[in-house]
Design an enzyme around this catalytic site. Structure first.
Site, mmCIF file in Angstrom:
data_model
loop_
_atom_site.group_PDB
_atom_site.id
_atom_site.type_symbol
_atom_site.label_atom_id
_atom_site.label_comp_id
_atom_site.label_asym_id
_atom_site.label_seq_id
_atom_site.Cartn_x
_atom_site.Cartn_y
_atom_site.Cartn_z
ATOM 1 N N GLY A 201 0.662 -1.305 0.572
ATOM 2 C CA GLY A 201 0.250 -0.138 0.439
ATOM 3 C C GLY A 201 0.795 1.149 -0.407
ATOM 4 O O GLY A 201 1.940 0.754 0.079
ATOM 5 N N ASP A 202 0.164 2.433 -0.465
ATOM 6 C CA ASP A 202 1.266 3.702 -0.103
ATOM 7 C C ASP A 202 1.306 4.097 1.342
ATOM 8 O O ASP A 202 0.992 3.530 2.413
ATOM 9 C CB ASP A 202 0.680 4.887 -0.850
ATOM 10 N N GLY A 203 2.249 5.016 1.441
ATOM 11 C CA GLY A 203 2.736 5.321 2.355
ATOM 12 C C GLY A 203 1.767 6.210 3.381
ATOM 13 O O GLY A 203 1.833 6.183 5.128
ATOM 14 N N GLY A 207 1.777 2.782 5.271
ATOM 15 C CA GLY A 207 2.218 2.899 6.323
ATOM 16 C C GLY A 207 2.115 3.902 7.150
ATOM 17 O O GLY A 207 2.425 3.169 8.330
ATOM 18 N N GLU A 245 17.174 4.518 9.150
ATOM 19 C CA GLU A 245 17.928 4.518 7.784
ATOM 20 C C GLU A 245 17.586 5.982 7.098
ATOM 21 O O GLU A 245 16.471 5.291 6.385
ATOM 22 C CB GLU A 245 18.383 3.460 7.348
ATOM 23 N N CYS A 279 21.726 5.009 -1.111
ATOM 24 C CA CYS A 279 21.727 6.575 -0.416
ATOM 25 C C CYS A 279 23.047 6.296 -0.105
ATOM 26 O O CYS A 279 23.971 7.133 0.828
ATOM 27 C CB CYS A 279 21.098 4.793 1.120
ATOM 28 N N GLU A 379 20.255 15.629 -1.002
ATOM 29 C CA GLU A 379 19.974 14.348 -1.477
ATOM 30 C C GLU A 379 19.574 14.530 -3.118
ATOM 31 O O GLU A 379 17.711 14.684 -3.137
ATOM 32 C CB GLU A 379 20.006 13.327 -1.162
HETATM 33 P P1 NAD Z 1 10.386 7.269 0.545
HETATM 34 O O1 NAD Z 1 10.596 7.986 2.298
HETATM 35 O O2 NAD Z 1 9.441 8.300 0.374
HETATM 36 O O3 NAD Z 1 9.429 6.260 1.033
HETATM 37 C C1 NAD Z 1 9.956 5.046 1.746
HETATM 38 C C2 NAD Z 1 9.108 4.101 2.604
HETATM 39 O O4 NAD Z 1 8.602 4.413 3.066
HETATM 40 C C3 NAD Z 1 7.502 3.152 1.828
HETATM 41 O O5 NAD Z 1 7.510 2.088 1.940
HETATM 42 C C4 NAD Z 1 7.096 4.180 1.943
HETATM 43 O O6 NAD Z 1 5.672 3.856 0.952
HETATM 44 C C5 NAD Z 1 6.373 4.828 3.117
HETATM 45 N N1 NAD Z 1 5.529 6.079 3.563
HETATM 46 C C6 NAD Z 1 6.163 7.557 3.293
HETATM 47 N N2 NAD Z 1 5.456 8.107 3.172
HETATM 48 C C7 NAD Z 1 5.208 7.894 4.579
HETATM 49 C C8 NAD Z 1 4.191 7.446 6.252
HETATM 50 N N3 NAD Z 1 3.847 9.175 6.445
HETATM 51 N N4 NAD Z 1 4.297 7.214 6.932
HETATM 52 C C9 NAD Z 1 4.383 5.478 7.110
HETATM 53 N N5 NAD Z 1 5.552 5.395 5.643
HETATM 54 C C10 NAD Z 1 5.937 6.213 5.194
HETATM 55 O O7 NAD Z 1 11.543 6.976 -0.090
HETATM 56 P P2 NAD Z 1 12.326 6.007 -1.325
HETATM 57 O O8 NAD Z 1 11.940 7.783 -1.976
HETATM 58 O O9 NAD Z 1 10.757 5.601 -1.041
HETATM 59 O O10 NAD Z 1 12.986 5.960 -1.070
HETATM 60 C C11 NAD Z 1 14.281 6.767 -1.436
HETATM 61 C C12 NAD Z 1 15.461 7.246 -0.249
HETATM 62 O O11 NAD Z 1 15.394 6.232 0.315
HETATM 63 C C13 NAD Z 1 16.239 7.738 -0.464
HETATM 64 O O12 NAD Z 1 16.136 8.996 0.858
HETATM 65 C C14 NAD Z 1 17.746 6.849 0.378
HETATM 66 O O13 NAD Z 1 18.810 8.192 0.857
HETATM 67 C C15 NAD Z 1 16.857 6.236 1.440
HETATM 68 N N6 NAD Z 1 17.516 5.093 1.721
HETATM 69 C C16 NAD Z 1 18.457 5.283 2.678
HETATM 70 C C17 NAD Z 1 19.253 4.454 2.696
HETATM 71 C C18 NAD Z 1 20.020 3.868 4.433
HETATM 72 O O14 NAD Z 1 20.011 2.899 4.561
HETATM 73 N N7 NAD Z 1 20.320 5.194 5.047
HETATM 74 C C19 NAD Z 1 19.379 2.829 2.840
HETATM 75 C C20 NAD Z 1 17.861 3.176 1.068
HETATM 76 C C21 NAD Z 1 17.511 4.066 0.448
#
Ligand code: NAD
Length: 471
Positions: A201-203, A207, A245, A279, A379
């Site tokens: 599902g979406d965030g 989420g 993370e 990341c 980023e």
């Molecule tokens: P994102 O934050 O948009 O989404 C990540 C997840 O969070 C998704 O499953 C999304 O549906 C969920 N989400 C979004 N809003 C939410 C909310 N309000 N409540 C709960 N869940 C919610 O990130 P993305 O665009 O999917 O991934 C890219 C980002 O991830 C980059 O900033 C990258 O640096 C980071 N990243 C970090 C690491 C690390 O280990 N530090 C590793 C991989 C990616």
């Protein structure tokens, strides 16, 4: 077309509460390649209830049995490695040259490493006359991004299951296919019902329902810093543990006298891997001011030599970005670099020649970048390298640390000098002279790159509570 019409809850595939679906789009062709349910609050409630019901028995299951289950999951991943990798090649756009190792094989390694390390944790100790006891934290929500969709799930699910927790995974809505395949693998591995659950599902709906849920004990999140902030604040209302993370803007410092060509090659590779959607990408290349021109020319020559195109083609080094939103974001950053006065050495805003379909961007190198520019601070999550000149080692350290992020940093130079610099950097994952990286070492960022650790013993211990029994 890969369709997964059901969610995995309580050890079975169940119909979602609504008929709403999410289309999964191939990053290179822009065609729909799969579909998963758009789960909502009712699905989350059901999954949390299943995880809660399974909690006590799983925690009481002997460690050897839990670790044997991890072993079966790792084997199941390897048995389907090609198929898993192909799904990621499609939904993320990772080149097939690296996907089977970096995107999916690594997930099996993570299950194996956690099984090896878990028995080394001392669960009970006596301190003075007091008994200290470590226990599983309980029900864990694992919320993951799209860039390494299966590995990010593995680094949460493996330690959580090893430590006796039960899990609900909420994968990225852009790249959930391998999560569903993992649920099939786990189903075959014969875990007790409710130990592993999957709700797509979406965030904002699935989420956030998980994060706000009173019966979720911990949220383990990987994603953007903006979402991490939101999750922290929502989780605060029920005072649950959160590990984060998040993003990065990692520097690679080339010290005076270091072999420039090797270091620049490492920087370009580290910046462009997975089309920059990593990341720990080395997005800021710091070189002595006098070597700016040479570094820029070397980086441009490498960037221009890389095969950009269909990620399924065996020769492709750089595939597309994951979706149109991400492509447009990256292009906006390239535009901002030009407008803010950086020197565009190669690449640019236009799509690569002949690649109008698919979310492709040109591998881009900017030189003469200063720390006031957005391309130096934010980023980008695309193949955009920013080369920055420094005056002396103190200046290099100052620039490297001048960031809201602190995820990773790389140093090239004479080993003792490089080690001394690494000790001064405010980042969690340091690599000297391109050393091999161990995935049993703790991984996690400083500053706004995160909270808590993944991988290694520290990663396992995140899933434990500790009590003191005074007798
Ligand atoms: P994102 O934050 O948009 O989404 C990540 C997840 O969070 C998704 O499953 C999304 O549906 C969920 N989400 C979004 N809003 C939410 C909310 N309000 N409540 C709960 N869940 C919610 O990130 P993305 O665009 O999917 O991934 C890219 C980002 O991830 C980059 O900033 C990258 O640096 C980071 N990243 C970090 C690491 C690390 O280990 N530090 C590793 C991989 C990616």
């Amino acid at each position: 077309m890969q369709e997964f019409p059901r969610l995995y809850v309580g050890g079975e595939w169940v119909d979602p509460s609504s008929s709403e679906r999410i289309d999964i789009v191939n990053a290179a062709t822009e065609q729909v390649m799969g579909q998963v349910p758009a789960g909502g609050a009712a699905d989350v409630d059901r999954a949390v209830a299943a995880a809660r019901a399974a909690c006590a028995d799983w925690a009481a299951t002997p460690l050897t049995e839990r670790l044997a289950a991890l072993g079966r999951i790792g084997e199941g991943i390897m048995a389907r490695n090609d198929e898993l990798a192909q799904a990621v090649v499609g939904e993320v756009g990772t080149p097939s040259m690296i996907a089977p190792m970096l995107q999916t094989g690594l997930a099996a390694v993570v299950f194996g490493d956690n099984a090896t390390l878990a028995p080394t944790i001392e669960m009970e100790a006596t301190v003075g006359g007091t008994l200290t006891v470590k226990e599983p934290i309980g029900v864990v929500a694992a919320i993951t991004p799209w860039n390494f969709p299966l590995v990010q799930i593995a680094v949460k699910v493996a330690p959580a299951l090893a430590m006796g927790c039960t899990v609900i995974v909420k994968p990225s809505e852009y790249a959930p296919l391998t999560a569903f395949m993992l649920a099939e693998i786990i189903d075959e591995a014969g875990l007790p019902p409710g130990v592993f659950n999957l709700v797509s599902g979406d965030g904002a709906t699935a989420g956030e329902s998980l994060v706000a849920h009173r019966d979720v004990d911990m949220v383990s999140f990987t994603g953007s810093t903006a979402t991490g902030r939101r999750i922290s604040s929502v989780a605060a209302s029920t005072v649950k543990k959160v590990t984060l993370e998040l993003g990065g803007k990692s520097p690679l410092i080339v010290l005076e006298g270091a072999p420039l060509a090797d270091a620049v090659a490492a920087a370009v590779q580290g910046c462009y891997i997975n089309c920059g959607q990593m990341c720990t990408a080395s997005t800021r290349l710091l070189v002595p001011e006098a070597q700016l021109g040479e570094a820029a020319a070397t980086a441009a020559a490498i960037a221009e030599s890389l095969a950009v195109g269909d990620p399924a083609a065996p020769e492709t080094v750089i595939g597309p970005l994951v979706n149109a939103r991400q492509r447009d974001r990256v292009r906006d950053y390239i535009r901002s670099g030009i407008e803010e006065g950086a020197t565009l050495v190669t690449g640019g805003v236009e799509p690569p020649d002949g690649l109008d379909t698919g979310y492709f961007v040109r591998p881009t190198v900017f030189s003469d970048v200063t720390m006031e520019m957005r391309i130096a601070r934010e980023e980008i999550f695309g193949p955009v390298l920013a080369i920055i000149g420094y005056s002396d080692t103190d200046d290099a350290v100052r620039i490297a640390n001048d960031s809201d992020y602190g995820l990773a940093a790389m140093v090239f130079g004479e080993p003792d000098e490089a080690m001394a610099v690494a000790r001064r950097l405010r980042a969690g994952w340091l690599v000297i002279n391109g050393a091999d990286q161990s995935f049993t070492a703790p991984y996690g960022g400083y500053k706004q790159s995160g909270l808590g650790k993944e991988l290694g013993v520290a990663g396992l211990e995140e899933y434990l509570e500790q009590k003191a029994i005074h007798v």
